[in-house]
Design an enzyme around this catalytic site. Structure first.
Site, mmCIF file in Angstrom:
data_model
loop_
_atom_site.group_PDB
_atom_site.id
_atom_site.type_symbol
_atom_site.label_atom_id
_atom_site.label_comp_id
_atom_site.label_asym_id
_atom_site.label_seq_id
_atom_site.Cartn_x
_atom_site.Cartn_y
_atom_site.Cartn_z
ATOM 1 N N ASP A 31 0.857 -1.189 0.000
ATOM 2 C CA ASP A 31 0.000 0.000 0.000
ATOM 3 C C ASP A 31 0.896 1.242 0.000
ATOM 4 O OD1 ASP A 31 -3.212 0.491 1.111
ATOM 5 O OD2 ASP A 31 -1.808 2.182 1.061
ATOM 6 N N ASN A 88 -12.845 -3.781 2.764
ATOM 7 C CA ASN A 88 -13.821 -2.700 2.868
ATOM 8 C C ASN A 88 -14.815 -2.789 1.706
ATOM 9 O OD1 ASN A 88 -12.494 -1.599 5.135
ATOM 10 N ND2 ASN A 88 -11.082 -0.459 3.836
ATOM 11 N N HIS A 101 -10.107 -5.727 -3.028
ATOM 12 C CA HIS A 101 -8.758 -5.959 -2.502
ATOM 13 C C HIS A 101 -8.852 -6.277 -1.027
ATOM 14 C CE1 HIS A 101 -9.793 -1.709 -2.274
ATOM 15 N NE2 HIS A 101 -9.114 -1.671 -1.144
HETATM 16 P P1 5GP Z 1 -9.751 0.967 0.428
HETATM 17 O O1 5GP Z 1 -9.883 2.275 1.164
HETATM 18 O O2 5GP Z 1 -10.446 1.014 -0.915
HETATM 19 O O3 5GP Z 1 -10.145 -0.249 1.232
HETATM 20 O O4 5GP Z 1 -8.215 0.767 0.184
HETATM 21 C C1 5GP Z 1 -7.532 1.353 -0.884
HETATM 22 C C2 5GP Z 1 -6.068 1.327 -0.514
HETATM 23 O O5 5GP Z 1 -5.337 1.469 -1.700
HETATM 24 C C3 5GP Z 1 -5.678 2.458 0.429
HETATM 25 O O6 5GP Z 1 -5.077 1.924 1.594
HETATM 26 C C4 5GP Z 1 -4.705 3.286 -0.410
HETATM 27 O O7 5GP Z 1 -3.620 3.799 0.352
HETATM 28 C C5 5GP Z 1 -4.236 2.285 -1.457
HETATM 29 N N1 5GP Z 1 -3.914 2.864 -2.734
HETATM 30 C C6 5GP Z 1 -4.693 3.725 -3.462
HETATM 31 N N2 5GP Z 1 -4.095 4.029 -4.629
HETATM 32 C C7 5GP Z 1 -2.910 3.345 -4.641
HETATM 33 C C8 5GP Z 1 -1.846 3.283 -5.595
HETATM 34 O O8 5GP Z 1 -1.860 3.885 -6.660
HETATM 35 N N3 5GP Z 1 -0.792 2.476 -5.267
HETATM 36 C C9 5GP Z 1 -0.744 1.792 -4.092
HETATM 37 N N4 5GP Z 1 0.346 1.026 -3.880
HETATM 38 N N5 5GP Z 1 -1.728 1.826 -3.173
HETATM 39 C C10 5GP Z 1 -2.806 2.604 -3.446
#
Ligand code: 5GP
Ligand code: ZN
Length: 115
Positions: A31, A88, A101
């Site tokens: 992340d 989530n 994810h």
């Molecule tokens: P969500 O909030 O949808 O459960 O988690 C999305 C996660 O993806 C977040 O923890 C965020 O930091 C991560 N994330 C979003 N965009 C990117 C990206 O471009 N690269 C990486 N490595 N992580 C990302």
């Protein structure tokens, strides 16, 4: 793949990420805004917006995400102390990237969920 999906771009090699695992079904990468010393996203290569859009034919793939996260936890040396697997769903669930994810989060004592 949806044009605007960052995880599809990472899976396709069109956007950068620190990838820790990749096969024909799953990609896992760090992340970019880690919530703990270990914070890896375990992602199906198939685009599914969220658990709300998954169907029975995705069941094996979703199960494999959990087992891959378990294997990565072992590789990271956090399996015995423990870790959290987070999935989530939707805005109230904290989902910000609409490509399913599983978060593998570990390396510090995580707060217990309470209302
Ligand atoms: P969500 O909030 O949808 O459960 O988690 C999305 C996660 O993806 C977040 O923890 C965020 O930091 C991560 N994330 C979003 N965009 C990117 C990206 O471009 N690269 C990486 N490595 N992580 C990302
Ligand atoms: Zn996608």
């Amino acid at each position: 793949m949806p044009d605007d999906c960052i995880f599809c771009k990472i899976i396709a090699g069109q956007a950068d990420a620190d990838i820790v695992f990749r096969d024909d079904q799953i990609t896992a990468f760090w992340d970019h805004r880690p919530a703990a010393p270990v914070h890896i996203l375990v992602v199906p290569n198939k685009h599914i917006d969220s658990v709300n859009e998954a169907d029975l034919q995705d069941a094996e793939l979703l199960g494999k995400l959990i087992l891959k996260a378990r294997d990565l936890a072992k590789e990271q040396g956090v399996d015995e102390r423990g870790y959290r697997l987070v999935l989530n769903v939707g805005p109230d669930g904290g989902q910000t990237v609409f490509h399913i994810h599983l978060h593998l989060i570990a390396g510090r004592r995580l707060p217990v969920f309470r209302e």
